[in-house]
Motif scaffolding. Structure first.
Motif, PDB file in Angstrom:
ATOM      1  N   ARG A  89     104.525 105.405 178.480  1.00 43.21           N
ATOM      2  CA  ARG A  89     103.727 104.840 177.392  1.00 43.21           C
ATOM      3  C   ARG A  89     102.276 104.952 177.808  1.00 43.21           C
ATOM      4  O   ARG A  89     101.943 104.729 178.960  1.00 43.21           O
ATOM      5  N   PHE A  90     101.416 105.321 176.876  1.00 41.11           N
ATOM      6  CA  PHE A  90     100.002 105.517 177.178  1.00 41.11           C
ATOM      7  C   PHE A  90      99.197 104.344 176.652  1.00 41.11           C
ATOM      8  O   PHE A  90      99.405 103.893 175.529  1.00 41.11           O
ATOM      9  N   THR A  91      98.272 103.858 177.478  1.00 41.26           N
ATOM     10  CA  THR A  91      97.385 102.776 177.058  1.00 41.26           C
ATOM     11  C   THR A  91      95.942 103.257 177.103  1.00 41.26           C
ATOM     12  O   THR A  91      95.604 104.174 177.826  1.00 41.26           O
ATOM     13  N   ALA A  92      95.108 102.596 176.312  1.00 39.81           N
ATOM     14  CA  ALA A  92      93.679 102.895 176.291  1.00 39.81           C
ATOM     15  C   ALA A  92      92.927 101.590 176.081  1.00 39.81           C
ATOM     16  O   ALA A  92      93.459 100.643 175.515  1.00 39.81           O
ATOM     17  N   ALA A  93      91.693 101.537 176.541  1.00 44.76           N
ATOM     18  CA  ALA A  93      90.877 100.343 176.329  1.00 44.76           C
ATOM     19  C   ALA A  93      90.313 100.390 174.916  1.00 44.76           C
ATOM     20  O   ALA A  93      89.789 101.394 174.481  1.00 44.76           O
ATOM     21  N   LYS A  94      90.456  99.296 174.203  1.00 45.27           N
ATOM     22  CA  LYS A  94      89.911  99.176 172.847  1.00 45.27           C
ATOM     23  C   LYS A  94      89.239  97.815 172.774  1.00 45.27           C
ATOM     24  O   LYS A  94      89.858  96.822 172.435  1.00 45.27           O
ATOM     25  N   GLY A  95      87.960  97.787 173.122  1.00 49.39           N
ATOM     26  CA  GLY A  95      87.279  96.506 173.221  1.00 49.39           C
ATOM     27  C   GLY A  95      87.853  95.728 174.389  1.00 49.39           C
ATOM     28  O   GLY A  95      88.048  96.257 175.469  1.00 49.39           O
ATOM     29  N   LEU A 101      99.236 104.134 172.538  1.00 49.61           N
ATOM     30  CA  LEU A 101      99.380 105.317 171.711  1.00 49.61           C
ATOM     31  C   LEU A 101     100.697 105.217 170.952  1.00 49.61           C
ATOM     32  O   LEU A 101     101.754 105.009 171.549  1.00 49.61           O
ATOM     33  N   SER A 102     100.626 105.354 169.630  1.00 50.22           N
ATOM     34  CA  SER A 102     101.845 105.293 168.817  1.00 50.22           C
ATOM     35  C   SER A 102     102.520 106.656 168.798  1.00 50.22           C
ATOM     36  O   SER A 102     101.929 107.667 169.191  1.00 50.22           O
ATOM     37  N   SER A 103     103.737 106.724 168.304  1.00 48.29           N
ATOM     38  CA  SER A 103     104.475 107.994 168.205  1.00 48.29           C
ATOM     39  C   SER A 103     103.789 108.994 167.294  1.00 48.29           C
ATOM     40  O   SER A 103     103.991 110.187 167.400  1.00 48.29           O
ATOM     41  N   SER A 104     102.945 108.484 166.372  1.00 50.93           N
ATOM     42  CA  SER A 104     102.220 109.372 165.460  1.00 50.93           C
ATOM     43  C   SER A 104     100.816 109.691 165.977  1.00 50.93           C
ATOM     44  O   SER A 104      99.988 110.217 165.250  1.00 50.93           O
ATOM     45  N   LEU A 105     100.529 109.343 167.236  1.00 48.32           N
ATOM     46  CA  LEU A 105      99.273 109.622 167.944  1.00 48.32           C
ATOM     47  C   LEU A 105      98.108 108.738 167.515  1.00 48.32           C
ATOM     48  O   LEU A 105      96.956 109.047 167.798  1.00 48.32           O
ATOM     49  N   GLY A 106      98.376 107.642 166.842  1.00 48.24           N
ATOM     50  CA  GLY A 106      97.336 106.681 166.521  1.00 48.24           C
ATOM     51  C   GLY A 106      97.325 105.557 167.550  1.00 48.24           C
ATOM     52  O   GLY A 106      98.163 105.513 168.458  1.00 48.24           O
ATOM     53  N   LEU A 107      96.376 104.640 167.434  1.00 46.18           N
ATOM     54  CA  LEU A 107      96.353 103.479 168.320  1.00 46.18           C
ATOM     55  C   LEU A 107      97.209 102.383 167.726  1.00 46.18           C
ATOM     56  O   LEU A 107      97.242 102.185 166.512  1.00 46.18           O
ATOM     57  N   ALA A 108      97.912 101.662 168.584  1.00 42.22           N
ATOM     58  CA  ALA A 108      98.858 100.650 168.121  1.00 42.22           C
ATOM     59  C   ALA A 108      98.867  99.465 169.081  1.00 42.22           C
ATOM     60  O   ALA A 108      98.304  99.525 170.168  1.00 42.22           O
ATOM     61  N   THR A 109      99.531  98.404 168.676  1.00 40.40           N
ATOM     62  CA  THR A 109      99.741  97.254 169.555  1.00 40.40           C
ATOM     63  C   THR A 109     100.869  97.587 170.528  1.00 40.40           C
ATOM     64  O   THR A 109     101.554  98.600 170.378  1.00 40.40           O
ATOM     65  N   THR A 111     103.778  96.246 170.843  1.00 42.86           N
ATOM     66  CA  THR A 111     105.102  96.273 170.203  1.00 42.86           C
ATOM     67  C   THR A 111     105.327  97.550 169.387  1.00 42.86           C
ATOM     68  O   THR A 111     106.458  97.949 169.172  1.00 42.86           O
ATOM     69  N   ALA A 112     104.254  98.183 168.929  1.00 43.33           N
ATOM     70  CA  ALA A 112     104.377  99.418 168.138  1.00 43.33           C
ATOM     71  C   ALA A 112     104.077 100.662 168.966  1.00 43.33           C
ATOM     72  O   ALA A 112     103.926 101.760 168.423  1.00 43.33           O
ATOM     73  N   ALA A 113     103.987 100.496 170.275  1.00 34.67           N
ATOM     74  CA  ALA A 113     103.664 101.629 171.147  1.00 34.67           C
ATOM     75  C   ALA A 113     104.760 102.672 171.115  1.00 34.67           C
ATOM     76  O   ALA A 113     105.942 102.354 171.036  1.00 34.67           O
ATOM     77  N   GLY A 114     104.357 103.927 171.152  1.00 28.75           N
ATOM     78  CA  GLY A 114     105.325 105.021 171.181  1.00 28.75           C
ATOM     79  C   GLY A 114     105.768 105.309 172.601  1.00 28.75           C
ATOM     80  O   GLY A 114     105.034 105.086 173.558  1.00 28.75           O
ATOM     81  N   THR A 115     106.980 105.785 172.728  1.00 24.79           N
ATOM     82  CA  THR A 115     107.497 106.220 174.023  1.00 24.79           C
ATOM     83  C   THR A 115     107.570 107.736 173.995  1.00 24.79           C
ATOM     84  O   THR A 115     108.139 108.306 173.064  1.00 24.79           O
ATOM     85  N   PHE A 116     106.961 108.368 174.987  1.00 22.36           N
ATOM     86  CA  PHE A 116     106.913 109.820 175.061  1.00 22.36           C
ATOM     87  C   PHE A 116     107.719 110.295 176.259  1.00 22.36           C
ATOM     88  O   PHE A 116     107.693 109.682 177.323  1.00 22.36           O
ATOM     89  N   THR A 117     108.412 111.391 176.076  1.00 28.26           N
ATOM     90  CA  THR A 117     109.131 112.022 177.171  1.00 28.26           C
ATOM     91  C   THR A 117     108.231 113.098 177.758  1.00 28.26           C
ATOM     92  O   THR A 117     107.727 113.960 177.026  1.00 28.26           O
ATOM     93  N   GLY A 124     104.972 124.960 188.371  1.00 28.14           N
ATOM     94  CA  GLY A 124     103.532 124.721 188.287  1.00 28.14           C
ATOM     95  C   GLY A 124     102.893 125.100 186.976  1.00 28.14           C
ATOM     96  O   GLY A 124     101.676 125.204 186.886  1.00 28.14           O
ATOM     97  N   THR A 125     103.689 125.319 185.915  1.00 27.13           N
ATOM     98  CA  THR A 125     103.116 125.740 184.635  1.00 27.13           C
ATOM     99  C   THR A 125     102.635 124.580 183.775  1.00 27.13           C
ATOM    100  O   THR A 125     101.940 124.799 182.796  1.00 27.13           O
ATOM    101  N   GLY A 126     103.004 123.358 184.103  1.00 24.95           N
ATOM    102  CA  GLY A 126     102.503 122.210 183.363  1.00 24.95           C
ATOM    103  C   GLY A 126     103.605 121.335 182.789  1.00 24.95           C
ATOM    104  O   GLY A 126     104.767 121.428 183.175  1.00 24.95           O
ATOM    105  N   TYR A 127     103.202 120.499 181.844  1.00 28.02           N
ATOM    106  CA  TYR A 127     104.082 119.509 181.241  1.00 28.02           C
ATOM    107  C   TYR A 127     103.967 119.594 179.725  1.00 28.02           C
ATOM    108  O   TYR A 127     102.954 120.033 179.189  1.00 28.02           O
ATOM    109  N   SER A 128     105.004 119.143 179.029  1.00 29.27           N
ATOM    110  CA  SER A 128     104.910 118.960 177.587  1.00 29.27           C
ATOM    111  C   SER A 128     105.280 117.516 177.288  1.00 29.27           C
ATOM    112  O   SER A 128     105.993 116.871 178.058  1.00 29.27           O
ATOM    113  N   LEU A 129     104.760 117.003 176.181  1.00 23.87           N
ATOM    114  CA  LEU A 129     105.003 115.613 175.766  1.00 23.87           C
ATOM    115  C   LEU A 129     105.763 115.627 174.448  1.00 23.87           C
ATOM    116  O   LEU A 129     105.357 116.296 173.497  1.00 23.87           O
TER     117      LEU A 129
END
Length: 160
Positions: A89-95, A101-109, A111-117, A124-129
């Motif tokens: 789960r990704f977090t960001a500072a907002k104030g 990060l929500s599943s639709s790539l918006g900011l959320a609380t 409880t509405a946070a998206g879970t990404f695999t 060594g080619t990288g990662y996908s989300l």
């Protein structure tokens, strides 16, 4: 313990010759190396540097060199990992409140946070989300969006 073999690009090896500088042979007595003993014997009373207690200033103590290096993700919670994938789960500072990060790539609380695999593409080619709906995070034309096919991302640790 970590399996660091994913750091190497096994499918595209670099066989170029490495230039190794010529150095002098270390000190030895009767074929036995004695570097530490020789250093102590010839170095005088201050072979070991004295710690600079009380001589540091904030600029020296907090010095960091600017640069970057590619990093490799590793699952820290084995219950969330299977094979070459793990969930985050990704977090960001907002104030003063954390935003997620929500599943639709918006900011959320929380409880509405998206879970990404996070999927390790290997060698060594990288990662996908991938979000919980099966869509992949994509970066095209400087826009982040959701797509049906995966995009590969490399991650870097940056010091400025």
């Amino acid at each position: 313990m970590s399996d660091l073999t994913a750091l190497f690009d096994w499918e595209n090896p670099d066989y170029s010759q490495v230039d190794i500088p010529d150095i002098s042979m270390p000190h030895a007595v009767d074929g036995h190396f004695d570097g530490a003993e020789y250093c102590y014997a010839t170095g005088g009373p201050l072979v070991v540097a004295t710690p600079p207690y009380g001589l540091q200033n904030e600029a020296d103590a907090l010095f960091q060199e600017a640069g970057f290096k590619q990093i490799v993700l590793e699952a820290t919670d084995p219950t969330l990992a299977t094979g070459n994938t793990f969930k985050v789960r990704f977090t960001a500072a907002k104030g003063s409140e954390p935003a997620y990060l929500s599943s639709s790539l918006g900011l959320a609380t929380q409880t509405a946070a998206g879970t990404f695999t996070v999927i390790n593409q290997g060698t060594g080619t990288g990662y996908s989300l991938q979000n919980s709906a099966g869509k992949f995070v994509s970066l095209a034309n400087r826009q982040v969006s959701l797509a049906s096919s995966p995009s590969s991302f490399r991650l870097f640790s940056v010091t400025m």
